[in-house]
Design an enzyme around this catalytic site. Sequence first.
Site, mmCIF file in Angstrom:
data_model
loop_
_atom_site.group_PDB
_atom_site.id
_atom_site.type_symbol
_atom_site.label_atom_id
_atom_site.label_comp_id
_atom_site.label_asym_id
_atom_site.label_seq_id
_atom_site.Cartn_x
_atom_site.Cartn_y
_atom_site.Cartn_z
ATOM 1 N N THR A 11 44.799 31.797 41.168
ATOM 2 C CA THR A 11 43.673 32.088 42.060
ATOM 3 C C THR A 11 42.836 33.293 41.615
ATOM 4 O O THR A 11 41.765 33.529 42.165
ATOM 5 C CB THR A 11 44.188 32.362 43.490
ATOM 6 O OG1 THR A 11 45.237 33.333 43.405
ATOM 7 C CG2 THR A 11 44.722 31.098 44.141
ATOM 8 N N VAL A 14 41.213 35.476 36.016
ATOM 9 C CA VAL A 14 41.597 34.724 34.815
ATOM 10 C C VAL A 14 42.054 33.314 35.203
ATOM 11 O O VAL A 14 41.709 32.330 34.547
ATOM 12 C CB VAL A 14 42.699 35.475 34.030
ATOM 13 C CG1 VAL A 14 43.122 34.678 32.805
ATOM 14 C CG2 VAL A 14 42.196 36.857 33.617
ATOM 15 N N CYS A 151 41.974 41.814 26.339
ATOM 16 C CA CYS A 151 40.603 41.320 26.106
ATOM 17 C C CYS A 151 39.789 42.221 25.172
ATOM 18 O O CYS A 151 38.981 41.724 24.376
ATOM 19 C CB CYS A 151 39.878 41.134 27.436
ATOM 20 S SG CYS A 151 40.065 42.505 28.589
ATOM 21 N N ARG A 236 34.420 51.613 31.120
ATOM 22 C CA ARG A 236 34.014 50.524 32.021
ATOM 23 C C ARG A 236 32.545 50.728 32.368
ATOM 24 O O ARG A 236 32.134 51.855 32.717
ATOM 25 C CB ARG A 236 34.867 50.567 33.298
ATOM 26 C CG ARG A 236 34.632 49.406 34.239
ATOM 27 C CD ARG A 236 35.327 48.134 33.816
ATOM 28 N NE ARG A 236 36.775 48.226 33.880
ATOM 29 C CZ ARG A 236 37.590 47.374 33.242
ATOM 30 N NH1 ARG A 236 37.103 46.396 32.502
ATOM 31 N NH2 ARG A 236 38.895 47.517 33.331
ATOM 32 N N HIS A 243 32.656 42.018 26.931
ATOM 33 C CA HIS A 243 32.938 43.370 26.429
ATOM 34 C C HIS A 243 32.164 43.594 25.127
ATOM 35 O O HIS A 243 32.250 42.777 24.196
ATOM 36 C CB HIS A 243 34.431 43.541 26.135
ATOM 37 C CG HIS A 243 35.315 43.532 27.353
ATOM 38 N ND1 HIS A 243 34.848 43.621 28.646
ATOM 39 C CD2 HIS A 243 36.671 43.471 27.454
ATOM 40 C CE1 HIS A 243 35.869 43.610 29.492
ATOM 41 N NE2 HIS A 243 36.984 43.513 28.794
#
Length: 347
Positions: A11, A14, A151, A236, A243
């Site tokens: 859920t 990812v 990632c 961030r 990214h």
Amino acid sequence: MSVRVGILGATGAVGQRFIQLLDDHPTFDLAAVTASAESAGKTYREAAKWRVNTPIPDDVAEMEVAETTPAGVADADVDLLFSSLPSGVASEVEPDFLAEGYVVSSNSSNDRMAADVPLTIPEINPDHLDLIEVQRDERGWDGALVKNPNCSTITMVPTLAAIDEFGLESVRVSTLQAVSGAGYSGVTSMEIIDNAIPHIGGEEAKMETESRKLLGEFDGAAVHLHEADVAASCNRIPTLDGHLENVFAEFAEDPSPEDLRAAMRSFESPDLHSSPDRLIKVFGDDEPDRPQPRLDRTYAGGMGIVAGGVQPTETGAKYNCLAHNTIRGAAGASLLNGELLVEEGYV
Ligand code: NAP
């Protein structure tokens, strides 16, 4: 050939990408979705705050979310599990599934650097998958655990693998990472709008270690880390997906920018369904402002890497690279490892 698969943590950010990528997959049939106790027993539509840009597939929307235990997925009779659980949860529950004989392709960071766990990107180090034999001997598992990297690591490592032929000695990287990389509850809007946060807990160490394992040599018994010295600074920023990273590299040889671009452009992909025909797209000097997250994150359906801005420095070269963090950097990476597991006969 049809392989029944399940998603642990289906859920989340990812997990939703897994659902999207598995829709119409030629080999994998989704047969089980799990999440936390709060979601178990609900339909997928009720449990998931769906946030991806295609609708929930109808058959998945009505699936019942199972609890994340071997008993929860037993009736689904799956051959392969994809895992997108928070790493603290994954470190507790993945061993239960492995002991029961499940093959697990996992995104979570636990065990990525364990000596007997393959950390693989199928285009870079498919041979490392055979660490599974060592793992089975040492842990007594009938199942198998394979991990994909973080990632931010997966955004950079394909470009490094392409230019390693010039004798890669040192890598410095600074990242500009999208908010989806932190998951749905990761960064609040009050923290990130009109802001940049120069710290992502544990991310820098992951880039510095995972890169060297991925680029390392497997001798049939162990992976020997690549000798390059890697240092990362992770930030961030308020982009949603994608990214972007600024890389500074030094080499034993003296490659020109054109040598580096050519090596990246000609880097070959394996013949796996989810691997792009050309893994790395490279912009030339005529488009110095690319890649950009909004314009380039969907290259090759989000499974490609995009590079640009290749320039010489006093001691080597610098360039920028970009990948879609929840597709290439997470669900797509695990899916591709699943395809490799099937290809190599582990599923
Ligand atoms: P997320 O949005 O927070 O989703 C977490 C998922 O795990 C949800 O399905 C959640 O179910 C489930 N879950 C939470 N606690 C649980 C528990 N105690 N038992 C069973 N299930 C539980 O996180 P995410 O961003 O998708 O990340 C998932 C994993 O992938 C993490 O390990 C992360 O580090 C890694 N990863 C993420 C990215 C990225 O770009 N986001 C990239 C690479 C790797 P509920 O909905 O029921 O809470």
